[in-house]
Each structure stands twice: as C-alpha cells, then as structure tokens.
Design a protein around this motif. Sequence first.
Motif, mmCIF file in Angstrom:
data_model
loop_
_atom_site.group_PDB
_atom_site.id
_atom_site.type_symbol
_atom_site.label_atom_id
_atom_site.label_comp_id
_atom_site.label_asym_id
_atom_site.label_seq_id
_atom_site.Cartn_x
_atom_site.Cartn_y
_atom_site.Cartn_z
ATOM 1 N N ARG A 82 29.488 36.841 48.617
ATOM 2 C CA ARG A 82 31.016 36.896 48.409
ATOM 3 C C ARG A 82 31.417 38.087 48.859
ATOM 4 O O ARG A 82 32.423 38.486 49.401
ATOM 5 C CB ARG A 82 31.321 36.437 47.120
ATOM 6 C CG ARG A 82 32.498 35.693 47.075
ATOM 7 C CD ARG A 82 32.767 35.127 45.568
ATOM 8 N NE ARG A 82 33.183 35.977 44.495
ATOM 9 C CZ ARG A 82 33.414 35.713 43.281
ATOM 10 N NH1 ARG A 82 33.255 34.296 42.960
ATOM 11 N NH2 ARG A 82 33.941 36.329 42.588
ATOM 12 N N GLY A 105 43.761 39.245 41.721
ATOM 13 C CA GLY A 105 42.695 39.023 40.649
ATOM 14 C C GLY A 105 41.571 39.793 40.880
ATOM 15 O O GLY A 105 40.496 39.559 40.955
ATOM 16 N N ASP A 128 46.242 42.388 38.957
ATOM 17 C CA ASP A 128 45.467 41.742 37.744
ATOM 18 C C ASP A 128 46.204 41.661 36.567
ATOM 19 O O ASP A 128 47.202 42.522 36.514
ATOM 20 C CB ASP A 128 44.028 42.213 37.620
ATOM 21 C CG ASP A 128 42.912 41.307 37.162
ATOM 22 O OD1 ASP A 128 43.254 40.575 36.200
ATOM 23 O OD2 ASP A 128 42.036 41.052 37.730
HETATM 24 C C1 LIG Z 1 36.124 35.605 38.200
HETATM 25 S S1 LIG Z 1 37.288 37.199 38.100
HETATM 26 C C2 LIG Z 1 36.896 37.671 39.571
HETATM 27 C C3 LIG Z 1 37.140 39.173 39.663
HETATM 28 C C4 LIG Z 1 37.073 39.759 41.208
HETATM 29 N N1 LIG Z 1 37.866 39.360 42.350
HETATM 30 C C5 LIG Z 1 35.721 39.660 41.680
HETATM 31 O O1 LIG Z 1 35.241 38.833 42.305
HETATM 32 O O2 LIG Z 1 34.949 40.603 41.602
HETATM 33 C C6 LIG Z 1 38.842 36.525 38.074
HETATM 34 C C7 LIG Z 1 39.747 37.431 38.145
HETATM 35 O O3 LIG Z 1 41.187 36.924 38.217
HETATM 36 C C8 LIG Z 1 42.299 37.226 37.319
HETATM 37 N N2 LIG Z 1 43.401 36.586 37.025
HETATM 38 C C9 LIG Z 1 43.175 35.155 36.785
HETATM 39 N N3 LIG Z 1 44.198 34.578 36.745
HETATM 40 C C10 LIG Z 1 45.413 35.664 37.059
HETATM 41 C C11 LIG Z 1 46.693 35.470 37.083
HETATM 42 N N4 LIG Z 1 47.336 34.480 36.702
HETATM 43 N N5 LIG Z 1 47.054 36.682 37.348
HETATM 44 C C12 LIG Z 1 46.580 38.058 37.726
HETATM 45 N N6 LIG Z 1 45.023 37.762 37.671
HETATM 46 C C13 LIG Z 1 44.514 36.745 37.470
HETATM 47 C C14 LIG Z 1 41.490 37.689 35.867
HETATM 48 O O4 LIG Z 1 42.041 38.676 35.212
HETATM 49 C C15 LIG Z 1 40.117 38.122 36.751
HETATM 50 O O5 LIG Z 1 39.951 39.660 36.866
#
Ligand SMILES: C[S@@+](CC[C@H](N)C(=O)[O-])C[C@H]1O[C@@H](n2cnc3c(N)ncnc32)[C@H](O)[C@@H]1O
Length: 284
Positions: A82, A105, A128
């Motif tokens: 990924r 995110g 985020d």
């Molecule tokens: C599974 S983690 C993935 C992090 C990163 N994209 C990675 O793959 O390393 C999901 C991320 O999405 C963010 N996230 C989820 N819902 C969100 C929202 N409504 N607004 C902003 N960020 C969000 C979470 O805080 C988290 O950091």
Amino acid sequence: MKRNKPSMTARKVALNIVTLGSQPGMDTVLPHGIVDATARLLVASGAAGERTVRLARSPRMIAVYEAFDWMLPGQFEAFAHRKAFCEQQVRDSISSGATQVLVLGAGYDTLCCRLAPEFPGVRFFEIDHSATSSLKQKGIAALGASENLHLIAEDLGERELSDVLRTNANWDVTAQSVILAEGLVMYLATEAVQSLFRQCAASVGQGSRIAFSYIPSGEDGRPDVGRWTGLMLWLQRVVGEPWLWSIRPEELSSFLQQHGWREAPELIKGGNRYGVEFFAVAVV
Ligand SMILES: C[S@@+](CC[C@H](N)C(=O)[O-])C[C@H]1O[C@@H](n2cnc3c(N)ncnc32)[C@H](O)[C@@H]1O
C-alpha cells in the motif's frame, strides 16, 4: 471515530511498517527510507515510546503480526504494498507535472515529510483529526519541518474538504494535484465518501489524480474481509474506529463517474489487491 484521541489504527499501521523493515524481502517493496523515518516520527511525536518502537523493529514481532494474519489474510505485508502504491502514484504524478500533493487521513505516514525536501517546487499537504495531527506536528517540528509541507487539523466528517482547501492560502484549486486517501474511506459514512470525492474533484486542476485503498463489499453490502468479517467489524467498533463504507469493485467505476472522477486502472503499475484491500486510481 474518537475525535479527541489520537488514531489507534494510524499508530498500528506505522508500527506495522517498522516491523516490515525486519521482514526478509520487504526492502524491495517498501519505499526507500520509510522504516527509519516512521520509527523516528513515532518517537518524536510521542505516538509511541522508544521501547515500543525498538520492539516493533525486532524480528520477533514478525511472528506476532503473521499470527494475526489468520484474521486478515495477507494484511501484514499488504501495508508495504500500500505504501509502495501510494508513493509510486505521487512520484508518477510529480513527473507528469503535479505541483500539489494532498494526503487525507495521513496518520503517521511519512511520505510528505520524506518527499517535501526532495521536491521543493511541490507543495505538500496533510489533513487529519486534530488529536492525531497535533502529535504529528510535534514530531515533524522535532525532526525538522520543510517550508513546503503544510499540516491541517480538520475532521473531514465535520467540515467540507472544499471549504478547508478554499480557505487555505497555500492551496491552488487550479493546480495539477495528486490526492491520497490511504486506509481512510472505510472510516467515513457513505454520504461523506460521496461528498469527499466530489469535493476533491472540485478542488484540483486538470490532469489531477486521486489514489486510494478501499475494502470490498460482500453480498450483504457490508465490508467483506473474509471469514472473520464479523469479528473485525466488532473490533473496529470497539476501538472507536468502525468501518462504515465499502463498495464492490465492479461498481467502483460508475461510483467514481457519478462523483466527478474517471477510474484509471492503467495508472496502477503493480497489483490492485493485497491482503483485504483494493487499490484504485482515478483522474479528473
Ligand atoms: C487507518 S489510519 C491510516 C493512516 C495513514 N493514511 C496510513 O495509511 O498510514 C486512518 C487515518 O484517517 C484519519 N481519519 C479518519 N476519519 C477522519 C476524518 N473524518 N477526518 C480526518 N481524518 C480522519 C484517522 O485519524 C487516521 O489517522
């Protein structure tokens, strides 16, 4: 999603990347420098302690992650693919003229911190929740910030992305851009995902692309990650980050078209499915 707490799943993905650095053969898949950068960021931000990160680097942790693969088959190594997919999309976009990179995110992902110094003429943005974003800000400040990297703390479920970008003096809605939504859309409600794609399309210039990962839907319309789907859906709810959105791969193209994008599978260089997730790219 527990808005006032830093994301547990973002931390888990980052620790997983650190452990993948000890997995034989993964050095040819993982983007260059990602393991050390992630380890440093986790400690500098306070998202994980030095001991936790040292443990994550230990080859013994490989067995732990592999043991969990019974629940999500192939997901341990899938995170390396990924990251490689996302980095390839960003590098290809920059080669074809993109001058803005936006990671939605972003969690503790290090793509922007690593690439910002390498491409000073490109503007990098991350969004985020404030709880996760503020820890990251602290980590980046400690490691050395780049002038062309902008961290934005917003809840995309609460505030429209187009509004966030329109009011950001550094974002140019006419510039060719690449947007990443890696491990994000499954955490948003259906209307929020539809709206997010429409707003992304409205916030970028010609030749832009969006790259993202998603979980496929099963017969019942729920996310389908195989035999242990019920358990996984429950676990995600318990940690406060439930999976809300999924789609059947055969329906993705028309979904994207309805929301301002054209699916562009020809832009994917490797496979489009690893572990329980699919990878997709679309262009405006
Ligand atoms: C599974 S983690 C993935 C992090 C990163 N994209 C990675 O793959 O390393 C999901 C991320 O999405 C963010 N996230 C989820 N819902 C969100 C929202 N409504 N607004 C902003 N960020 C969000 C979470 O805080 C988290 O950091």
